[in-house]
Every structure is written in C-alpha cells, then in structure tokens.
Motif scaffolding. Structure first.
Motif, PDB file in Angstrom:
ATOM      1  N   SER A   1      -3.370  12.664   7.152  1.00 18.76           N
ATOM      2  CA  SER A   1      -3.483  11.644   8.194  1.00 18.76           C
ATOM      3  C   SER A   1      -3.968  12.220   9.515  1.00 18.76           C
ATOM      4  O   SER A   1      -4.706  11.565  10.253  1.00 18.76           O
ATOM      5  N   GLU A   2      -3.576  13.445   9.818  1.00 18.26           N
ATOM      6  CA  GLU A   2      -3.998  14.046  11.083  1.00 18.26           C
ATOM      7  C   GLU A   2      -5.514  14.258  11.101  1.00 18.26           C
ATOM      8  O   GLU A   2      -6.186  13.942  12.086  1.00 18.26           O
ATOM      9  N   ALA A   3      -6.056  14.770   9.998  1.00 16.94           N
ATOM     10  CA  ALA A   3      -7.499  15.004   9.924  1.00 16.94           C
ATOM     11  C   ALA A   3      -8.267  13.686   9.966  1.00 16.94           C
ATOM     12  O   ALA A   3      -9.284  13.561  10.662  1.00 16.94           O
ATOM     13  N   ILE A   4      -7.778  12.686   9.229  1.00 16.07           N
ATOM     14  CA  ILE A   4      -8.442  11.386   9.223  1.00 16.07           C
ATOM     15  C   ILE A   4      -8.366  10.749  10.604  1.00 16.07           C
ATOM     16  O   ILE A   4      -9.335  10.160  11.090  1.00 16.07           O
ATOM     17  N   ALA A   5      -7.209  10.873  11.256  1.00 17.51           N
ATOM     18  CA  ALA A   5      -7.038  10.288  12.586  1.00 17.51           C
ATOM     19  C   ALA A   5      -8.020  10.894  13.580  1.00 17.51           C
ATOM     20  O   ALA A   5      -8.625  10.191  14.386  1.00 17.51           O
TER      21      ALA A   5
ATOM     22  N   LEU B   1       0.848  -1.193   0.000  1.00 19.96           N
ATOM     23  CA  LEU B   1       0.000   0.000   0.000  1.00 19.96           C
ATOM     24  C   LEU B   1       0.886   1.246   0.000  1.00 19.96           C
ATOM     25  O   LEU B   1       2.004   1.211   0.522  1.00 19.96           O
ATOM     26  N   PRO B   2       0.389   2.351  -0.541  1.00 19.93           N
ATOM     27  CA  PRO B   2       1.207   3.578  -0.606  1.00 19.93           C
ATOM     28  C   PRO B   2       1.205   4.363   0.706  1.00 19.93           C
ATOM     29  O   PRO B   2       1.094   5.586   0.710  1.00 19.93           O
ATOM     30  N   ILE B   3       1.311   3.634   1.816  1.00 22.91           N
ATOM     31  CA  ILE B   3       1.358   4.288   3.124  1.00 22.91           C
ATOM     32  C   ILE B   3       2.384   3.590   4.007  1.00 22.91           C
ATOM     33  O   ILE B   3       2.707   2.423   3.799  1.00 22.91           O
ATOM     34  N   ARG B   4       2.877   4.322   4.985  1.00 25.89           N
ATOM     35  CA  ARG B   4       3.769   3.763   5.987  1.00 25.89           C
ATOM     36  C   ARG B   4       3.318   4.265   7.353  1.00 25.89           C
ATOM     37  O   ARG B   4       2.778   5.369   7.461  1.00 25.89           O
ATOM     38  N   ILE B   5       3.545   3.458   8.384  1.00 24.16           N
ATOM     39  CA  ILE B   5       3.133   3.834   9.735  1.00 24.16           C
ATOM     40  C   ILE B   5       4.295   3.667  10.696  1.00 24.16           C
ATOM     41  O   ILE B   5       5.247   2.931  10.418  1.00 24.16           O
TER      42      ILE B   5
ATOM     43  N   LEU C   1      -3.137   7.261  17.670  1.00 20.94           N
ATOM     44  CA  LEU C   1      -1.691   7.468  17.571  1.00 20.94           C
ATOM     45  C   LEU C   1      -1.125   6.811  16.310  1.00 20.94           C
ATOM     46  O   LEU C   1      -0.289   7.399  15.610  1.00 20.94           O
ATOM     47  N   VAL C   2      -1.592   5.605  16.015  1.00 12.16           N
ATOM     48  CA  VAL C   2      -1.104   4.906  14.821  1.00 12.16           C
ATOM     49  C   VAL C   2      -1.584   5.613  13.554  1.00 12.16           C
ATOM     50  O   VAL C   2      -0.805   5.859  12.627  1.00 12.16           O
ATOM     51  N   ASN C   3      -2.864   5.966  13.515  1.00  5.85           N
ATOM     52  CA  ASN C   3      -3.403   6.636  12.330  1.00  5.85           C
ATOM     53  C   ASN C   3      -2.745   7.992  12.096  1.00  5.85           C
ATOM     54  O   ASN C   3      -2.561   8.417  10.951  1.00  5.85           O
ATOM     55  N   SER C   4      -2.386   8.669  13.175  1.00 12.08           N
ATOM     56  CA  SER C   4      -1.730   9.975  13.045  1.00 12.08           C
ATOM     57  C   SER C   4      -0.339   9.860  12.435  1.00 12.08           C
ATOM     58  O   SER C   4       0.190  10.835  11.893  1.00 12.08           O
ATOM     59  N   SER C   5       0.245   8.668  12.543  1.00 15.89           N
ATOM     60  CA  SER C   5       1.615   8.481  12.050  1.00 15.89           C
ATOM     61  C   SER C   5       1.677   8.164  10.563  1.00 15.89           C
ATOM     62  O   SER C   5       2.769   8.078   9.993  1.00 15.89           O
ATOM     63  N   ILE C   6       0.526   7.974   9.928  1.00 10.08           N
ATOM     64  CA  ILE C   6       0.504   7.552   8.526  1.00 10.08           C
ATOM     65  C   ILE C   6       1.246   8.552   7.636  1.00 10.08           C
ATOM     66  O   ILE C   6       0.993   9.748   7.671  1.00 10.08           O
TER      67      ILE C   6
END
Length: 210
Positions: free
Chosen positions: A177-181, A96-100, A164-169
């Motif tokens: 990522s911050e808004a989605i988190a 996937l085009p994301i990293r955490i 915390l994990v979602n914010s790190s995306i």
C-alpha cells in the motif's frame, strides 16, 4: 440551465477522468490479482467523493442565495457529514479484501481547507452571470489564471488526503500500500495538474470537451 446540475455533471466527469488516467498509470505497479481490487476501491471512493461535493454545493447554494460568505460553522457541518461518508465508504468495500483507516488528525486539516475552497468555487460559479453551460459559468466568474490556481489548490489538497487514505490500506492479497500510495500520489498530482491545464485551455479557448 440548471447551474447545480451543470456543476455536478462536471465534477463527475472530472473525478472519473482523473481516476481513469491514474488507474492506467498505476496499473503497471500492481499485479493482475490486485488491479481489479484497487480499481473497485477507487471507484467506491469517487461515489462518496461526489456526495461530499454535493454537500459543498448545497452549502454554496445557501450562501449564494443569502449573499454571504463561507463561515466556520458551514465548514464544520460539512466535515461532520463527510465523516459519515467515510463510514459508508468502509461499508462499500467490506466485500473487498482490503481495509482502510482515516487518520483524522492529519486528514481533517486538509479536508477543512479543501471544503472552504470548494464552497468558495461553487458559490462563485452559482453567482456568475447567465451562461449556457459550465464553461460559460467559469468564463463569467474567473479569468484563466485564477480558475487554474484555485483548482490546482483543491487538487493538491485532494491528492494529499488520498495519499493518507491509500497509505492506510491493509490487504489480504499482499498489496504494497505504501508503494501504491506514493505512485498514486505522484500520478494524481501530475495527471490532475495536466488535466486542469487542459480544461483551462478548453474553457477559455472556447473549445468543447469531447
């Protein structure tokens, strides 16, 4: 009835139901390009979360058999194993085009408390009087308010860790990522508390889940 199977079956149903409702809510906040990536990431997290639940349940089974309580060593062993699950999650999403990242200085205190509460919940259910299904186990082990309070506490800890994990995306497709988190945090907490209330009403009202 195999109590451990019933507990894991319920855990799987709960996590997928919670995520499906949150995805429906948060889907409005992401583009059509971002949405499938976000959904696949959440589903990968559920897979590893269920393995973490299994770790907690295995420990609870030993505790129930021995007639003891949750000790710090039990919790730390689960935490060590959960970090390996985090590494596997990173591998799960490598296409996937994301990293955490996992900010363990913030995550582990939350996970430590959640682990203790999950093991406590599972051990109590395993030690309850004979029942025909998960609902019966719960009714034999808890009153409505105690069950609801414990599950809401577990939910809140899970939601804080997920935030915390979602914010790190970090993403290649321009995901905020911050808004989605933040949106996911609010929806997961609201949806989860509502779902826990529905479950308590169903279980203690003697209704069947569809």
């Amino acid at each position: 009835m195999d109590r451990e199977t019933e507990i894991m079956r319920f855990a799987e149903w709960f996590l997928y139901t919670l995520s499906e409702r949150c995805i429906k809510y948060c889907g409005k906040a992401v583009t059509s390009v971002q949405f499938p990536v976000f959904k696949k990431f959440l589903l990968a997290r559920i897979k590893r979360e269920l393995q973490y639940y299994r770790l907690c349940l295995d420990t609870a089974a030993v505790i129930n058999e021995a007639g003891g309580g949750v000790c710090d060593t039990d919790v730390e062993e689960i935490l060590d194993a959960s970090i390996d699950l985090d590494r596997r999650l990173k591998g799960d999403i490598k296409l996937l085009p994301i990293r955490i990242e996992f900010a363990y200085d913030k995550i582990l205190p939350l996970r430590r408390e959640r682990t203790r509460k999950l093991v406590q919940l599972f051990a109590t259910l395993l030690g309850s009087a004979d029942a025909e299904d998960y609902n019966g186990m719960v009714r034999n082990a808890f009153d409505r308010d105690a069950f609801l309070e414990l599950n809401n506490e577990i939910l809140e800890l899970y939601t804080e860790e997920a935030f915390l994990v979602n914010s790190s995306i970090k993403s290649l497709i321009n995901v905020d990522s911050e808004a989605i988190a933040h949106r996911m945090y609010c929806s997961m907490l609201d949806v989860g508390i509502g779902l826990n209330r529905e479950l308590a009403d169903d279980i203690f009202g003697g209704k069947k889940r569809g």
